[in-house]
Structures are given as structure tokens and as C-alpha cells.
Design a protein around this motif. Structure first.
Motif, PDB file in Angstrom:
ATOM      1  N   HIS A  25       0.865  -1.187   0.000  1.00 59.13           N
ATOM      2  CA  HIS A  25       0.000   0.000   0.000  1.00 59.13           C
ATOM      3  C   HIS A  25       0.899   1.234   0.000  1.00 59.13           C
TER       4      HIS A  25
ATOM      5  N   GLU B 185       1.948   3.694   2.940  1.00 56.58           N
ATOM      6  CA  GLU B 185       2.406   3.143   4.216  1.00 56.58           C
ATOM      7  C   GLU B 185       3.932   3.200   4.283  1.00 56.58           C
TER       8      GLU B 185
ATOM      9  N   ARG C 106      -3.209   4.757  -2.046  1.00 54.10           N
ATOM     10  CA  ARG C 106      -3.058   3.392  -1.498  1.00 54.10           C
ATOM     11  C   ARG C 106      -2.773   2.320  -2.563  1.00 54.10           C
TER      12      ARG C 106
ATOM     13  N   HIS D  13       2.808  -3.640   6.755  1.00 57.77           N
ATOM     14  CA  HIS D  13       1.866  -2.551   6.475  1.00 57.77           C
ATOM     15  C   HIS D  13       1.896  -1.532   7.608  1.00 57.77           C
ATOM     16  N   SER D  14       1.158  -0.435   7.422  1.00 59.90           N
ATOM     17  CA  SER D  14       0.746   0.407   8.532  1.00 59.90           C
ATOM     18  C   SER D  14      -0.688   0.842   8.232  1.00 59.90           C
TER      19      SER D  14
HETATM   20 ZN   LIG Z   1      -1.767  -1.736   4.076  1.00 64.26          ZN
END
Ligand SMILES: [Zn+2]
Length: 426
Positions: free
Chosen positions: A183, A186, A241, A314-315
Motif C-alpha cells: 500500500h 504506508e 493506497r 503494512h501500517s
Molecule cells: Zn496496508
């Protein structure tokens, strides 16, 4: 809701057969104020109240809270709604500007080898510097590492990475496999994955624990698997994203690569069929260039060595998520072991700075997802453990995807300490 519809100026193709070049105006978040709204299991009621306002939503897990950034013109109206809120960020644009102060790239020497300096982790960086970082790091340790590429993104950028091995020789041990930055927004995931890589290589010859880890596994690490999206967050929209794939029949751009993996992709309820959605799954399973390439790499690694551990970094939200995403009741056959290890990992992460990570099966802990990487890696690629780790931040006093540069090192150090538990224990 604000859709990402920056003004697009279409320019004539530069040459016959060349793609149309689009120049987009940079999206400004100046004056946007970010809030966390307590939803108390009724996100629908909150959504109804804020429906007419201009805002950017952050999180998909809205059972407990909803994080969003409200446009300056609607902040007063929003505050008058009487919702239970805390301020995450007074001016998102100002924090984005602060975050964009990238430090210059520097090298240092370890023994006789020139390597990127540890100051790399004091700031975020431009895409080209990330490539230089990995090239230089690998170049300093040619005896037990090599650069790899899974292929190219839809925009023609390399899905680059590194393969690291130990005393058993190249390709002799079960694989530990990391993906970062699926993403685009992130950014902390890129930095943390690079930090783990840096520690594995620079400490191999001096730290017996690290040597034992690297001698036990072949590491395959790809810090930026969505380079087109990542570059777009740096040129045009910090909060983008998805990837940047255009499709016929829609003006909306991008597919959520983490809803595009070919396992239970066709199930409903865990992804969107709307090309404008942040969780758009694509038209068919694995129909993005990136996922096609990554499936091929994964298949090769599985056939050669088998996959012991996969982590998709991820974040944000501070979670350790085990399979499955597609079902809230299906469980892996090694569920008990998954629970023991993820709980142990959370405990070890907390030792450094007290940062709390929630762990558990993905669907029942957070929300349903279909076509996500851990489901594919566990069910199809037969990875013994295949997890999502959602990095910092979590608390109501933090900034969502725009995590201050001063938090990079702490976020990375606590994960490294976690890996020093997980990798020798699993
Ligand atoms: Zn993510």
C-alpha cells in the motif's frame, strides 16, 4: 467524501505509440485536520452524520473508531456535530511537509565495506534513493547476498529485492520472505523492512544470534512491491493506497494489490468490485502485473526451498494478523502454534518501548479480506506462517500514515527485537 480527483491535464503523446503522459497537480492537505471518532460498534451512524462533509477516510476497521482528515472549510461544521473525537493531527499538510524533508543519502564503512549510514533511518527518502540504499548495502556483502527482481510493475518499475543466505550456501534453507509497501502510502513499512535487512547483513559477522538466524534461513526481501503507487505518493498524492493501473470503462485508477492474490478471490464481502474503491479487487484473480510477477517468484521459492515465514509489512494500527482473512471461522491446522508465536512476538515488541500490538486471526481480529497475501501464502504457497504486521501508530495522539520521521527508528528497533525472538523460536 473527497475523492482523489486532482486536475488532470492530458498532453499529446510524445511519440507514436507512446503512452499518454498525464501531469497531475499535487494534492494539497494544507489545513486538513485529522480526527479519531469513537464509533462504539455503530460506524454506520457516524458515517451518516458526516456524509455531507469533505474528508479523507484513513482506516477500514471502523468497529471501534474512525480516523479521517477533514477539509479546512468543513472543520467547524464537523466539530459542531458533537461526535466523540480526539485530534490526531492539527494540520495534515504541515506534517506532510515536515515528513518530506528527506535527509541526504550518506555512506559509512563497516570493516572495509562502504555501506549506507545508519542516519538513513532518521528520515524518509525518495524512491531512487531507496534503490541506491539496497544496491549499496548488497554491494558491501557480496559473499552472502544478491539483488533479485520479481519482474516489473505495470508502470515498468522493477519489483526489486535482495536474497540473503548463510553458511549453508545460497538456496539451502527454508525461506523467510518479506514484502513491504504494497500500500503506497504506508511509508513506515519501507523503512522497517530496510532496517531489518540492514541488521541481518551488518550484524552477521559480529553477532552470534544474527549469524545463527541467517545460517538457518534464506531471506527474500522486497521493500517496495508497489513502486508505481509509492512514486505517486511522492509526486502527487501522499495518501494514495493502490497501484496505478488504468482500466477500460472507468476513469478511476488503481487496484488494491492486497485484494488481488489468486486465492478465494471470487468470494464476496472482503473486497470491492468498484474500480473507484480503495479496496478494488480487479476484474480477475491476479490480473495486475505486480501480483502476476510476485506469484511467479513465490512459486519458485516454494518449489526450491519451501516458505517457513512470510510477512507482509503494512501500517497502521499495531496488529499481528494470522490467516485467514476470507473467513472469520476457518483456521489453519497449526493455529495453536500461530497463536503462541504471535503472542510471543507481541510481548517481545513491547519490551523496547511498551508499544502494544494486538494479535489474532485476520478476519475475526480486524475485518474480512479476500485476495490478501497471507491467505495465498499459507493456503497456496504452503508457508508455515504467513502474517500481516500493521506497524505504528495506534494511539489517538498519532498521525495515521504520516508518521513523524523521529518515529522511524523506534518503530524499526522494536520490530527487529521482535524478529530476534520470532526467527530463532519458530
Ligand atoms: Zn496496508
Amino acid at each position: 467524501m473527497k475523492l482523489f480527483t486532482a486536475v488532470q491535464i492530458l498532453l499529446a503523446p510524445l511519440a507514436l505509440g507512446a503512452a499518454v503522459t498525464k501531469v497531475e497537480k499535487k494534492v494539497s492537505y494544507d489545513g486538513y485536520r485529522a480526527f479519531r471518532i469513537s464509533t462504539h460498534n455503530d460506524a454506520a451512524a457516524v458515517s451518516k452524520k458526516i456524509a455531507g462533509l469533505d474528508f479523507v477516510p484513513f482506516n477500514l476497521d471502523t468497529k471501534d473508531h474512525m480516523d479521517l482528515a477533514v477539509a479546512p472549510k468543513d472543520v467547524a461544521t464537523f466539530e459542531a456535530l458533537g461526535l466523540e473525537t480526539s485530534i490526531l493531527n492539527k494540520d495534515l499538510g504541515a506534517d506532510i511537509a515536515e515528513e518530506a524533508k528527506f535527509a541526504p543519502y550518506e555512506t559509512t564503512t563497516i570493516g572495509t565495506a562502504a555501506v549506507p549510514a545508519i542516519s538513513w533511518f532518521n528520515s524518509y527518502h525518495a524512491y531512487a534513493d531507496h534503490q541506491t540504499f539496497l544496491n549499496d548495502l548488497q554491494g558491501a556483502f557480496p559473499a552472502n547476498s544478491e539483488l533479485i527482481s520479481a519482474g516489473t510493475s505495470g508502470g515498468g518499475r522493477p519489483l526489486y529485492g535482495i536474497h540473503i543466505w548463510g553458511s549453508g550456501g545460497k538456496g539451502s534453507k527454508p525461506a523467510v520472505y518479506f514484502h513491504g509497501t504494497v500500500h503506497a502510502r504506508e511509508w513506515i513499512s519501507t523503512m522497517v523492512v530496510e532496517y531489518l535487512t540492514y541488521q541481518l547483513l551488518t550484524q552477521y559477522s559480529t553477532n552470534t544470534t544474527v549469524k545463527a538466524i541467517v545460517d538457518s534461513y534464506d531471506f527474500y526481501i522486497l521493500p517496495i512491491i508497489n513502486p508505481d503507487g509509492f512514486v505517486y505518493t511522492q509526486t502527487t498524492n501522499r495518501l494514495w493506497r493502490k497501484n496505478r493501473l488504468t482500466r477500460s470503462g472507468t476513469s478511476c485508477v488503481g487496484t488494491d494489490m492486497n485484494r488481488n492474490w489468486p486465492y478465494n478471490w471470487a468470494l464476496t464481502g472482503g473486497a470491492s468490485t468498484d474500480p473507484c474503491s480503495e479496496t478494488y479487487k480487479g476484474v480477475a484473480a491476479g490480473d495486475t502485473a505486480e501480483i502476476r510477477a510476485l506469484v511467479a517468484l513465490t512459486t519458485t521459492i516454494r518449489a526450491a526451498q519451501g516458505i517457513k515465514l512470510f510477512i507482509d509489512w503494512h501500517s497502521y494500527g499495531q496488529y499481528i494478523l494470522t490467516p485467514f482473512g476470507y473467513s472469520c471461522t476457518a483456521r489453519p491446522t497449526n493455529q495453536a502454534r500461530q497463536t503462541t508465536l504471535s503472542s510471543g512476538l507481541a510481548a517481545r515488541i513491547a519490551l523496547s518501548y511498551g508499544t502494544r500490538f494486538t494479535y489474532g486471526p485476520s478476519c475475526s481480529t480486524l475485518y474480512a479480506t479476500t485476495g490478501s497475501s497471507p491467505d495465498y501464502m499459507h493456503a497456496v504457497a504452503t508457508a508455515e506462517f504467513a502474517w500481516t504486521i500493521e506497524l505504528r501508530p495506534s494511539s489517538g495522539t498519532s498521525n495515521g500514515f504520516v508518521l513523524a520521521a523521529s518515529s522511524i527508528l523506534p518503530a524499526a528497533i522494536e520490530q527487529w527485537q521482535g524478529m530476534l525472538y520470532l526467527l530463532p523460536t519458530m
